[in-house]
Design an enzyme around this catalytic site. Structure first.
Site, mmCIF file in Angstrom:
data_model
loop_
_atom_site.group_PDB
_atom_site.id
_atom_site.type_symbol
_atom_site.label_atom_id
_atom_site.label_comp_id
_atom_site.label_asym_id
_atom_site.label_seq_id
_atom_site.Cartn_x
_atom_site.Cartn_y
_atom_site.Cartn_z
ATOM 1 N N ARG A 238 0.805 -1.057 0.087
ATOM 2 C CA ARG A 238 0.129 0.124 0.141
ATOM 3 C C ARG A 238 0.806 1.232 -0.040
ATOM 4 O O ARG A 238 2.023 1.068 0.630
ATOM 5 C CB ARG A 238 -0.812 0.014 1.288
ATOM 6 C CG ARG A 238 -2.385 -0.871 1.113
ATOM 7 C CD ARG A 238 -3.054 -0.243 0.145
ATOM 8 N NE ARG A 238 -4.257 -0.884 0.069
ATOM 9 C CZ ARG A 238 -4.473 -2.059 -0.602
ATOM 10 N NH1 ARG A 238 -3.809 -2.643 -1.400
ATOM 11 N NH2 ARG A 238 -5.860 -2.794 -0.409
ATOM 12 N N GLU A 267 -3.988 7.855 -4.924
ATOM 13 C CA GLU A 267 -4.375 7.301 -6.154
ATOM 14 C C GLU A 267 -5.491 8.029 -6.597
ATOM 15 O O GLU A 267 -6.613 8.045 -5.958
ATOM 16 C CB GLU A 267 -4.468 5.781 -5.868
ATOM 17 C CG GLU A 267 -3.114 5.346 -5.343
ATOM 18 C CD GLU A 267 -3.322 3.656 -5.076
ATOM 19 O OE1 GLU A 267 -4.384 3.104 -5.255
ATOM 20 O OE2 GLU A 267 -2.308 3.042 -4.777
ATOM 21 N N HIS A 286 -2.163 0.407 -9.328
ATOM 22 C CA HIS A 286 -2.623 -0.329 -8.688
ATOM 23 C C HIS A 286 -3.301 -1.649 -9.158
ATOM 24 O O HIS A 286 -4.699 -1.758 -9.175
ATOM 25 C CB HIS A 286 -3.556 0.368 -7.455
ATOM 26 C CG HIS A 286 -3.936 -0.446 -6.213
ATOM 27 N ND1 HIS A 286 -4.165 0.464 -5.356
ATOM 28 C CD2 HIS A 286 -3.911 -1.639 -5.853
ATOM 29 C CE1 HIS A 286 -4.103 -0.613 -4.222
ATOM 30 N NE2 HIS A 286 -4.024 -1.691 -4.449
#
Length: 329
Positions: A238, A267, A286
């Site tokens: 993360r 993000e 991601h």
């Protein structure tokens, strides 16, 4: 006659996919979706929901306010491994079990970590860009000190399903693999090292642990400075575990020779973020766990767990300390 369970499915899983998953339940359940993909739409839809399938992007966060707006919700299924976008304590206080999809993408993410390490070691993305731009940098490629991956010492931070699978794959390539996690794993086919020692002996550092208050900033400037000169970083965990600014500084100083980043503190990554312009960084949106096999695994786990809840069976992978028996509110 018992009223059907109302399953509220949040984006981005497509409506028609969710409808298909639970069609076999017939009259026992009905599927609903928020009218709008925003905070107001979420809070409005929660009021008459019995079960919730979360938003794995985190855009519709299931925080304390959401828990308070959901008086009937008896079970929350997160279609993800990470649970940093849901307030586990708030849902636990309401007596609502929250489950994740532990392990659904372990192989997919581990393969991405290995593939990214290959790309960094051999400068594959750099070479591709140079040839597409009209160059033929044959000699420049060899001058960039390409490495064979089997000669690299790999350190893995976190040893859940993803970390363990990554360790197995790197070891199969001939790498010396070490790991650190809060709970030592005697059965691990890798060498345990304390965290600072792990960093000091890792040519490739792989981050594969969840984001919690304890792990936020865990791999900051001080720890990145422990890495051997020209180490490589692969982050499939993360954003925030290794803060973007700290990674950028380590790249600028030369401590890091390259980084492969699937996750970021913010993000999407801002358009003007300096990481976007660096030739020594492999960027990914991601998506490390986005293989076809991983997606099928995820849908199967969501289907099975929500179906179990509707049919009065125990659910799996509860992560907030509540019983895995779902009791309708």
């Amino acid at each position: 006659m018992t009223a059907p369970w109302r399953i509220l499915s949040l984006p981005p899983i497509a409506d028609e996919i969710v409808q298909g998953l639970f069609a076999p339940l017939g009259d026992a359940a009905e599927v609903a979706f928020p009218q709008t993909r925003d905070r107001a739409g979420l809070l409005a839809a929660l009021g008459d929901a019995d079960l919730v399938i979360g938003d794995f992007t985190g855009r519709l966060a299931l925080d304390a306010e959401a828990a308070a707006a959901a008086p009937r919700v008896s079970f929350v299924q997160m279609p993800s491994v990470g649970t940093d976008n849901i307030d586990l304590e708030a849902w636990a206080a309401a007596g609502v079990p929250v489950a994740n999809a532990a392990g659904f993408n372990a192989r997919g993410v581990a393969e991405w970590a290995v593939g990214a390490a290959f790309a960094l070691c051999r400068g594959l993305a750099w070479g591709d860009r140079a040839v597409r731009a009209g160059g033929w940098p044959q000699m420049e490629m060899t001058q960039r000190n390409p490495r064979e991956i089997h000669a690299q010492r790999v350190g893995i931070v976190g040893f859940g399903a993803i970390g363990a699978e990554a360790a197995r794959l790197f070891a199969a390539l001939g790498c010396a693999v070490s790991y650190w996690t809060r709970r030592r794993r005697p059965e691990a086919a890798a060498t345990y090292r304390e965290l600072d020692d792990l960093l000091a002996t890792s040519d490739i550092l792989v981050l594969a642990l969840p984001l919690t208050e304890e792990t936020r900033g865990l791999i900051g400037p001080e720890r990145l400075a422990l890495l051997p000169e020209r180490a490589l970083l692969v982050n499939v965990a993360r954003g925030g575990i290794a803060p973007d600014g700290a990674v950028l500084a380590a790249l600028e100083s030369g401590r890091l020779a390259g980084a492969a980043l699937d996750v970021f503190e913010q993000e999407p990554l801002p358009e003007d973020h300096p990481l976007r312009s660096r030739e020594d960084v492999l960027l990914s949106p991601h998506a490390a766990g986005g293989s076809v096999q991983s997606q099928l695994n995820l849908l199967g786990m969501v289907r099975d767990n929500v179906t179990a809840a509707v049919q009065g069976q125990d659910v799996q992978n509860v992560v907030n300390g509540i019983s895995n028996q779902v009791i309708r509110r």
